[in-house]
Design a protein around this motif. Structure first.
Motif, PDB file in Angstrom:
ATOM      1  N   LEU A 284      -8.249 -11.219  -3.580  1.00  0.00           N
ATOM      2  CA  LEU A 284      -8.029 -10.617  -4.902  1.00  0.00           C
ATOM      3  C   LEU A 284      -6.549 -10.538  -5.252  1.00  0.00           C
ATOM      4  O   LEU A 284      -6.193 -10.212  -6.391  1.00  0.00           O
ATOM      5  CB  LEU A 284      -8.665  -9.230  -4.986  1.00  0.00           C
ATOM      6  N   GLY A 285      -5.671 -10.786  -4.284  1.00  0.00           N
ATOM      7  CA  GLY A 285      -4.241 -10.788  -4.563  1.00  0.00           C
ATOM      8  C   GLY A 285      -3.644  -9.409  -4.751  1.00  0.00           C
ATOM      9  O   GLY A 285      -2.523  -9.290  -5.260  1.00  0.00           O
ATOM     10  N   VAL A 286      -4.364  -8.361  -4.347  1.00  0.00           N
ATOM     11  CA  VAL A 286      -3.856  -6.992  -4.488  1.00  0.00           C
ATOM     12  C   VAL A 286      -3.453  -6.458  -3.121  1.00  0.00           C
ATOM     13  O   VAL A 286      -3.922  -6.944  -2.082  1.00  0.00           O
ATOM     14  CB  VAL A 286      -4.905  -6.060  -5.136  1.00  0.00           C
ATOM     15  N   HIS A 287      -2.589  -5.443  -3.128  1.00  0.00           N
ATOM     16  CA  HIS A 287      -2.170  -4.845  -1.862  1.00  0.00           C
ATOM     17  C   HIS A 287      -3.383  -4.208  -1.195  1.00  0.00           C
ATOM     18  O   HIS A 287      -4.212  -3.573  -1.853  1.00  0.00           O
ATOM     19  CB  HIS A 287      -1.070  -3.800  -2.097  1.00  0.00           C
ATOM     20  N   THR A 288      -3.487  -4.402   0.114  1.00  0.00           N
ATOM     21  CA  THR A 288      -4.654  -3.949   0.867  1.00  0.00           C
ATOM     22  C   THR A 288      -4.204  -3.008   1.974  1.00  0.00           C
ATOM     23  O   THR A 288      -3.326  -3.353   2.766  1.00  0.00           O
ATOM     24  CB  THR A 288      -5.418  -5.148   1.449  1.00  0.00           C
ATOM     25  N   ILE A 289      -4.821  -1.827   1.993  1.00  0.00           N
ATOM     26  CA  ILE A 289      -4.518  -0.822   3.007  1.00  0.00           C
ATOM     27  C   ILE A 289      -5.595  -0.918   4.070  1.00  0.00           C
ATOM     28  O   ILE A 289      -6.790  -0.878   3.761  1.00  0.00           O
ATOM     29  CB  ILE A 289      -4.466   0.602   2.400  1.00  0.00           C
ATOM     30  N   VAL A 290      -5.192  -1.061   5.323  1.00  0.00           N
ATOM     31  CA  VAL A 290      -6.125  -1.166   6.442  1.00  0.00           C
ATOM     32  C   VAL A 290      -6.098   0.156   7.201  1.00  0.00           C
ATOM     33  O   VAL A 290      -5.052   0.535   7.744  1.00  0.00           O
ATOM     34  CB  VAL A 290      -5.747  -2.339   7.376  1.00  0.00           C
ATOM     35  N   LEU A 291      -7.232   0.857   7.220  1.00  0.00           N
ATOM     36  CA  LEU A 291      -7.348   2.109   7.968  1.00  0.00           C
ATOM     37  C   LEU A 291      -7.733   1.764   9.399  1.00  0.00           C
ATOM     38  O   LEU A 291      -8.773   1.142   9.643  1.00  0.00           O
ATOM     39  CB  LEU A 291      -8.401   3.008   7.320  1.00  0.00           C
ATOM     40  N   THR A 292      -6.883   2.142  10.354  1.00  0.00           N
ATOM     41  CA  THR A 292      -7.079   1.689  11.726  1.00  0.00           C
ATOM     42  C   THR A 292      -6.443   2.635  12.725  1.00  0.00           C
ATOM     43  O   THR A 292      -5.466   3.323  12.419  1.00  0.00           O
ATOM     44  CB  THR A 292      -6.470   0.274  11.907  1.00  0.00           C
ATOM     45  N   HIS A 293      -7.001   2.641  13.935  1.00  0.00           N
ATOM     46  CA  HIS A 293      -6.368   3.341  15.053  1.00  0.00           C
ATOM     47  C   HIS A 293      -5.380   2.428  15.774  1.00  0.00           C
ATOM     48  O   HIS A 293      -4.671   2.872  16.663  1.00  0.00           O
ATOM     49  CB  HIS A 293      -7.430   3.833  16.048  1.00  0.00           C
ATOM     50  N   ARG A 294      -5.360   1.140  15.374  1.00  0.00           N
ATOM     51  CA  ARG A 294      -4.487   0.152  16.003  1.00  0.00           C
ATOM     52  C   ARG A 294      -3.624  -0.510  14.928  1.00  0.00           C
ATOM     53  O   ARG A 294      -3.802  -1.679  14.604  1.00  0.00           O
ATOM     54  CB  ARG A 294      -5.335  -0.909  16.730  1.00  0.00           C
ATOM     55  N   PRO A 295      -2.676   0.235  14.352  1.00  0.00           N
ATOM     56  CA  PRO A 295      -1.896  -0.324  13.242  1.00  0.00           C
ATOM     57  C   PRO A 295      -1.004  -1.485  13.664  1.00  0.00           C
ATOM     58  O   PRO A 295      -0.525  -1.552  14.792  1.00  0.00           O
ATOM     59  CB  PRO A 295      -1.069   0.864  12.761  1.00  0.00           C
ATOM     60  N   LEU A 296      -0.833  -2.393  12.721  1.00  0.00           N
ATOM     61  CA  LEU A 296       0.118  -3.487  12.854  1.00  0.00           C
ATOM     62  C   LEU A 296       1.316  -3.174  11.962  1.00  0.00           C
ATOM     63  O   LEU A 296       1.342  -2.150  11.276  1.00  0.00           O
ATOM     64  CB  LEU A 296      -0.546  -4.803  12.435  1.00  0.00           C
ATOM     65  N   GLU A 297       2.283  -4.052  11.926  1.00  0.00           N
ATOM     66  CA  GLU A 297       3.458  -3.832  11.087  1.00  0.00           C
ATOM     67  C   GLU A 297       3.120  -4.128   9.626  1.00  0.00           C
ATOM     68  O   GLU A 297       2.533  -5.160   9.305  1.00  0.00           O
ATOM     69  CB  GLU A 297       4.607  -4.726  11.559  1.00  0.00           C
ATOM     70  N   ASP A 298       3.504  -3.221   8.726  1.00  0.00           N
ATOM     71  CA  ASP A 298       3.275  -3.428   7.300  1.00  0.00           C
ATOM     72  C   ASP A 298       4.011  -4.671   6.817  1.00  0.00           C
ATOM     73  O   ASP A 298       5.044  -5.062   7.373  1.00  0.00           O
ATOM     74  CB  ASP A 298       3.777  -2.229   6.488  1.00  0.00           C
TER      75      ASP A 298
ATOM     76  N   GLU B 115       4.278  -7.381   2.897  1.00  0.00           N
ATOM     77  CA  GLU B 115       4.188  -7.325   1.436  1.00  0.00           C
ATOM     78  C   GLU B 115       2.759  -7.261   0.924  1.00  0.00           C
ATOM     79  O   GLU B 115       2.529  -6.810  -0.201  1.00  0.00           O
ATOM     80  CB  GLU B 115       4.907  -8.520   0.798  1.00  0.00           C
ATOM     81  N   HIS B 116       1.773  -7.683   1.735  1.00  0.00           N
ATOM     82  CA  HIS B 116       0.388  -7.706   1.279  1.00  0.00           C
ATOM     83  C   HIS B 116      -0.492  -6.635   1.918  1.00  0.00           C
ATOM     84  O   HIS B 116      -1.549  -6.313   1.386  1.00  0.00           O
ATOM     85  CB  HIS B 116      -0.234  -9.075   1.540  1.00  0.00           C
ATOM     86  N   PHE B 117      -0.058  -6.092   3.076  1.00  0.00           N
ATOM     87  CA  PHE B 117      -0.890  -5.144   3.814  1.00  0.00           C
ATOM     88  C   PHE B 117      -0.080  -3.940   4.267  1.00  0.00           C
ATOM     89  O   PHE B 117       1.071  -4.077   4.683  1.00  0.00           O
ATOM     90  CB  PHE B 117      -1.497  -5.805   5.059  1.00  0.00           C
ATOM     91  N   SER B 118      -0.720  -2.764   4.198  1.00  0.00           N
ATOM     92  CA  SER B 118      -0.201  -1.552   4.831  1.00  0.00           C
ATOM     93  C   SER B 118      -1.239  -1.083   5.832  1.00  0.00           C
ATOM     94  O   SER B 118      -2.443  -1.132   5.556  1.00  0.00           O
ATOM     95  CB  SER B 118       0.039  -0.448   3.796  1.00  0.00           C
ATOM     96  N   PHE B 119      -0.791  -0.620   6.982  1.00  0.00           N
ATOM     97  CA  PHE B 119      -1.691  -0.163   8.040  1.00  0.00           C
ATOM     98  C   PHE B 119      -1.516   1.337   8.201  1.00  0.00           C
ATOM     99  O   PHE B 119      -0.411   1.816   8.442  1.00  0.00           O
ATOM    100  CB  PHE B 119      -1.398  -0.916   9.339  1.00  0.00           C
ATOM    101  N   VAL B 120      -2.625   2.066   8.031  1.00  0.00           N
ATOM    102  CA  VAL B 120      -2.589   3.527   8.010  1.00  0.00           C
ATOM    103  C   VAL B 120      -3.498   4.053   9.104  1.00  0.00           C
ATOM    104  O   VAL B 120      -4.637   3.587   9.257  1.00  0.00           O
ATOM    105  CB  VAL B 120      -3.062   4.044   6.626  1.00  0.00           C
ATOM    106  N   SER B 121      -3.012   5.026   9.855  1.00  0.00           N
ATOM    107  CA  SER B 121      -3.822   5.613  10.924  1.00  0.00           C
ATOM    108  C   SER B 121      -4.042   7.111  10.722  1.00  0.00           C
ATOM    109  O   SER B 121      -4.648   7.763  11.561  1.00  0.00           O
ATOM    110  CB  SER B 121      -3.175   5.355  12.288  1.00  0.00           C
ATOM    111  N   GLY B 122      -3.579   7.663   9.601  1.00  0.00           N
ATOM    112  CA  GLY B 122      -3.666   9.104   9.384  1.00  0.00           C
ATOM    113  C   GLY B 122      -4.947   9.596   8.744  1.00  0.00           C
ATOM    114  O   GLY B 122      -5.048  10.777   8.426  1.00  0.00           O
ATOM    115  N   GLY B 123      -5.918   8.735   8.495  1.00  0.00           N
ATOM    116  CA  GLY B 123      -7.190   9.164   7.915  1.00  0.00           C
ATOM    117  C   GLY B 123      -7.402   8.615   6.517  1.00  0.00           C
ATOM    118  O   GLY B 123      -6.506   8.023   5.904  1.00  0.00           O
ATOM    119  N   ILE B 124      -8.610   8.826   6.003  1.00  0.00           N
ATOM    120  CA  ILE B 124      -9.007   8.246   4.720  1.00  0.00           C
ATOM    121  C   ILE B 124      -8.192   8.806   3.561  1.00  0.00           C
ATOM    122  O   ILE B 124      -7.870   8.086   2.615  1.00  0.00           O
ATOM    123  CB  ILE B 124     -10.524   8.428   4.475  1.00  0.00           C
TER     124      ILE B 124
END
Length: 198
Positions: free
Chosen positions: A86-100, A102-111
């Protein structure tokens, strides 16, 4: 700030995939049942939709400014090879975050954190959440405004449910109903504070 919605192609018995990650050919058959071509914003794939499905799905794509997905989907798709279709920024909720990036942010703090980060990226547009555990956590936290169902006339008999077990809620609507070939598109509003569904 736009709405927060969750949506999925789901079987009549409520599954977004069948046993052993099967059934996708049935759940997404409606992507190939028409004559109207609709390409993903990134151009990585296109659909052949009926006019009703094309209008519905095109409006959904246009309205969406960011997504929240789980790590399971991110890994299953290999991170969409670097950018969500879709070409939009995507937030990945995970206990195993990767490095953010330009297209993805990785969040481990909850929904709640994941939706808040998505809303910043979405601006005035909507935030879309994938089904399953992400949808359930967000609904239980009171964060989801609408549920968009692409109801497919198939019984999968098991697999991954659209909604993981959790609290019951009443829905208001349908806000819209679009009948198409091999699918009915439905939109509902989540009613918080209403009596729990039994």
């Amino acid at each position: 700030m736009g709405i927060v919605f969750t949506g999925a192609s789901t079987s009549i018995d409520g599954y977004i995939s069948g046993p052993g990650e099967t059934g996708f050919d049935q759940l997404f058959r409606w992507h190939t049942t028409g004559d109207v071509e609709l390409a993903a914003p990134t151009g990585v794939f296109s659909f052949k939709l009926t006019p009703g499905s094309a209008a519905y799905f095109g409006a959904q794509i246009e309205a969406t400014g960011a997504l929240v997905v789980g790590r399971k989907l991110y890994d299953l798709t290999n991170g969409w090879n670097g950018q969500h279709p879709l070409g939009v920024h995507t937030i990945v909720l995970t206990h195993r975050p990767l490095e953010d990036n330009e297209h993805f942010s990785f969040v481990s703090g909850g929904i709640e954190e994941a939706v808040a980060v998505a809303q910043k990226h979405a601006g005035d547009k909507a935030v879309g959440l994938n089904g399953g555990e992400i949808a359930r956590q967000a609904i239980d936290a009171g964060l989801v405004d609408e549920i968009w169902l692409d109801l497919v006339p198939v019984l999968l008999g098991g697999g991954t449910p659209f909604f993981a077990p959790g609290k019951g809620f009443e829905l208001e609507g349908p806000l819209s109903v679009i009948k198409s070939v091999s699918v009915t598109h439905l939109r509902y509003k989540v009613k918080y504070g209403a009596p729990k569904a039994q």
